[in-house]
Scaffold this motif. Structure first.
Motif, PDB file in Angstrom:
ATOM      1  N   GLN A 162     -78.432   6.401 -43.633  1.00  0.00           N
ATOM      2  CA  GLN A 162     -78.828   7.385 -42.631  1.00  0.00           C
ATOM      3  C   GLN A 162     -79.258   8.676 -43.321  1.00  0.00           C
ATOM      4  O   GLN A 162     -78.786   9.007 -44.414  1.00  0.00           O
ATOM      5  CB  GLN A 162     -77.684   7.667 -41.665  1.00  0.00           C
ATOM      6  N   VAL A 163     -80.153   9.408 -42.676  1.00  0.00           N
ATOM      7  CA  VAL A 163     -80.542  10.729 -43.154  1.00  0.00           C
ATOM      8  C   VAL A 163     -79.483  11.702 -42.646  1.00  0.00           C
ATOM      9  O   VAL A 163     -79.343  11.904 -41.440  1.00  0.00           O
ATOM     10  CB  VAL A 163     -81.935  11.134 -42.630  1.00  0.00           C
ATOM     11  N   GLU A 164     -78.730  12.287 -43.569  1.00  0.00           N
ATOM     12  CA  GLU A 164     -77.627  13.163 -43.169  1.00  0.00           C
ATOM     13  C   GLU A 164     -77.700  14.483 -43.911  1.00  0.00           C
ATOM     14  O   GLU A 164     -78.078  14.542 -45.084  1.00  0.00           O
ATOM     15  CB  GLU A 164     -76.273  12.497 -43.416  1.00  0.00           C
ATOM     16  N   SER A 165     -77.318  15.542 -43.207  1.00  0.00           N
ATOM     17  CA  SER A 165     -77.287  16.877 -43.795  1.00  0.00           C
ATOM     18  C   SER A 165     -75.855  17.363 -43.786  1.00  0.00           C
ATOM     19  O   SER A 165     -75.414  18.040 -42.868  1.00  0.00           O
ATOM     20  CB  SER A 165     -78.184  17.823 -42.994  1.00  0.00           C
ATOM     21  N   GLY A 166     -75.107  16.967 -44.820  1.00  0.00           N
ATOM     22  CA  GLY A 166     -73.708  17.335 -44.946  1.00  0.00           C
ATOM     23  C   GLY A 166     -72.831  16.126 -45.142  1.00  0.00           C
ATOM     24  O   GLY A 166     -72.835  15.197 -44.322  1.00  0.00           O
ATOM     25  N   THR A 167     -72.080  16.093 -46.255  1.00  0.00           N
ATOM     26  CA  THR A 167     -71.127  15.016 -46.508  1.00  0.00           C
ATOM     27  C   THR A 167     -69.960  15.580 -47.301  1.00  0.00           C
ATOM     28  O   THR A 167     -70.078  16.640 -47.926  1.00  0.00           O
ATOM     29  CB  THR A 167     -71.785  13.847 -47.263  1.00  0.00           C
TER      30      THR A 167
ATOM     31  N   GLY B 299     -67.400  24.107 -44.776  1.00  0.00           N
ATOM     32  CA  GLY B 299     -68.452  23.105 -44.664  1.00  0.00           C
ATOM     33  C   GLY B 299     -69.140  23.154 -43.320  1.00  0.00           C
ATOM     34  O   GLY B 299     -68.625  23.710 -42.347  1.00  0.00           O
ATOM     35  N   ALA B 300     -70.329  22.564 -43.273  1.00  0.00           N
ATOM     36  CA  ALA B 300     -71.127  22.525 -42.046  1.00  0.00           C
ATOM     37  C   ALA B 300     -72.083  21.345 -42.130  1.00  0.00           C
ATOM     38  O   ALA B 300     -72.264  20.748 -43.191  1.00  0.00           O
ATOM     39  CB  ALA B 300     -71.903  23.833 -41.866  1.00  0.00           C
ATOM     40  N   CYS B 301     -72.697  21.021 -41.006  1.00  0.00           N
ATOM     41  CA  CYS B 301     -73.750  19.999 -41.032  1.00  0.00           C
ATOM     42  C   CYS B 301     -74.802  20.326 -39.987  1.00  0.00           C
ATOM     43  O   CYS B 301     -74.526  20.965 -38.962  1.00  0.00           O
ATOM     44  CB  CYS B 301     -73.173  18.601 -40.804  1.00  0.00           C
TER      45      CYS B 301
END
Length: 488
Positions: A432-437, A137-139
């Protein structure tokens, strides 16, 4: 007094209030008898043929319809009716790294970056030489505050190859190249997810670790870099007597609508004669009065299954409370016990209830796929999980979707790291605007708010990644609104 029974005619005050009292009782009964919000399997009708690996929802062609990236390729959303496979990019997390208005894809599985060239075409973009590693995984996140998103790539073990587990922090150099800022073997990382939990204007990173290793909360201290404060801030996500758990994925979310973003930690937990290993748990953000430390609330109704895997948070019934879809690694775990993915409905006070069967999601197979988006733009969150697309049949609750755009200068174009709050009564709904969960998944960048039975417009408060605050008053609900960063 026409129509009033004679025995009550001596009590005019009571008589006057009887109709109102009955309305209150009837409303309560109607609410308690509302049919559950359910999902319908739409996989075949929309033409999807996908694996059960992680998934990323993102609008790649700016047509207002969220597309899908999964193991095996990119699928274009044809106005919510069908999907067409258009590219070969592997499992990814998404953000606009070069601020050109098109969202790009980083395949954490292959550790390759793909630049979006428009018209659903992608070309590999060169990264610096990376150490041998395996990632789960990554974000994305603008970790240095320069207006361009950077990458935090988790490192997991590869026992067969004898590889350790170095993570990588890749700093974006104005969208033209990336610099390997840091790489070292620290822990066996699974899920990577970021949030400015302490509201100081820079993104922090939570790392879910396996093999009973403690989870990490990398607090971003600007020029001083990341400092692990998980133990100090009571964010280990473990039980007394254990240094750490088997955490596969975690999810940020304001689970009690107080304006502070909390954390759900998803733990795989064996029962193997050495005591109960740490179970999945909610960590409540205690806010500025407690220096944004966390309070470990325990399971809060998440019943035990051994092989829990990756969670994702979304308000599936539009009641204002973030719910959790939580997958499993195995169909059958130790002692012959069945394990299946679960949908937990949140009552808004850190108490969840298993609604899997009544929502139409019973008996799903094991999967690492768990992500939310409104693919048909009807205001109800749909779910991708276990290789299937589940369409939300909806209900009568109010909703609002908020799409944010940075200016590509002070704020990254995809607005990753921005937070939005909507106050309704005594509740402050926060997204929130998130890139990765979770582990390698991504929810839609467009923020979804369920608002329950609220009628009328709302005020939208945006906190941009550079801490600039913007308030838009009187926003009508039942629609998608778009706001672009403007420091003025």
């Amino acid at each position: 007094m026409t129509g009033i029974p004679p025995q009550y005619s001596r009590y005019p005050v009571l008589v006057r209030w009887l109709p109102l009292l009955w309305c209150v009782v009837a409303t309560g009964l109607a609410h308690s008898q509302e049919p559950p919000t359910t999902f319908a399997d739409a996989t075949e009708e929309v033409g999807l043929k996908i694996s059960t690996d992680a998934a990323c929802w993102v609008d790649l062609d700016n047509d207002g319809w969220v597309d899908l990236c999964v193991s095996g390729g990119v699928w274009k959303n044809n106005e919510g009716k069908t999907f067409t496979r258009v590219a070969d990019v592997d499992i990814s997390v998404a953000a606009d790294f070069d601020n050109d208005g098109l969202v790009d894809l980083f395949s954490w599985n292959a550790r390759k970056l793909y630049r979006n060239q428009g018209e659903m075409k992608f070309a590999e973009f060169a990264l610096p030489e990376l150490p041998a590693s395996r990632s789960r995984g990554a974000c994305w996140g603008d970790f240095d505050g320069d207006g361009f998103v950077d990458l935090f790539v988790g490192g997991y073990e590869d026992l067969n190859a004898g590889i350790a587990w170095p993570f990588q922090i890749l700093i974006n150099e104005q969208g033209k190249s990336f610099k390997l800022n840091q790489s070292k073997s620290h822990t066996r990382a699974r899920g990577i997810t970021a949030c400015d939990f302490d509201q100081d204007g820079d993104l922090d990173v939570y790392v879910s670790n396996y093999r009973l290793q403690p989870n990490l909360l990398w607090q971003n201290r600007g020029d001083k870099g990341f400092v692990d404060v998980a133990k100090e801030y009571d964010a280990l996500g473990t039980s007394p007597g254990f240094g750490g758990g088997h955490t596969i994925g975690s999810a940020w979310g304001d689970f009690n609508s107080d304006g502070l973003i909390d954390l759900f930690v998803g733990n795989f937990a064996h029962v193997d004669g050495r005591g109960d290993q740490p179970k999945s748990r909610f960590l409540q953000n205690l806010g500025p009065d407690h220096q944004y430390h966390f309070k470990d609330l325990g399971t809060c109704g998440v019943h035990y299954q051994e092989s829990y895997a990756t969670p994702s948070a979304g308000d599936y019934d539009n009641d204002g409370n973030l719910d959790v879809f939580f997958t499993t690694v195995y169909a059958g775990a130790s002692f012959g016990r069945r394990n299946n993915p679960v949908l937990f409905r949140n009552n808004g006070q850190f108490e969840v209830t298993d609604v899997t069967a009544e929502s139409g999601l019973a008996n799903l197979p094991p999967t690492y796929q768990s992500a939310w988006a409104d693919y048909n733009n009807d205001g109800a969150l749909d779910l991708i999980g276990a290789g299937k697309l589940f369409r939300n049949t909806g209900n009568g609750n109010s909703w609002l979707k908020v799409r944010l755009q940075g200016d590509g200068n002070k704020v990254n174009r995809a607005a990753v790291g921005a937070q939005v709050r909507i106050t309704v009564g005594d509740k402050i709904h926060t997204r929130q605007v998130e890139s990765g969960t979770g582990e390698g998944n991504q929810n839609d960048l467009t923020l979804h708010f369920g608002l329950g039975d609220h009628q009328g417009p709302v005020d939208v408060e945006i906190t941009w990644p550079d801490q600039h605050r913007q308030t838009i008053n009187g926003v009508p609900t039942g629609r998608t609104v778009t706001y672009t960063y403007d420091a003025g």
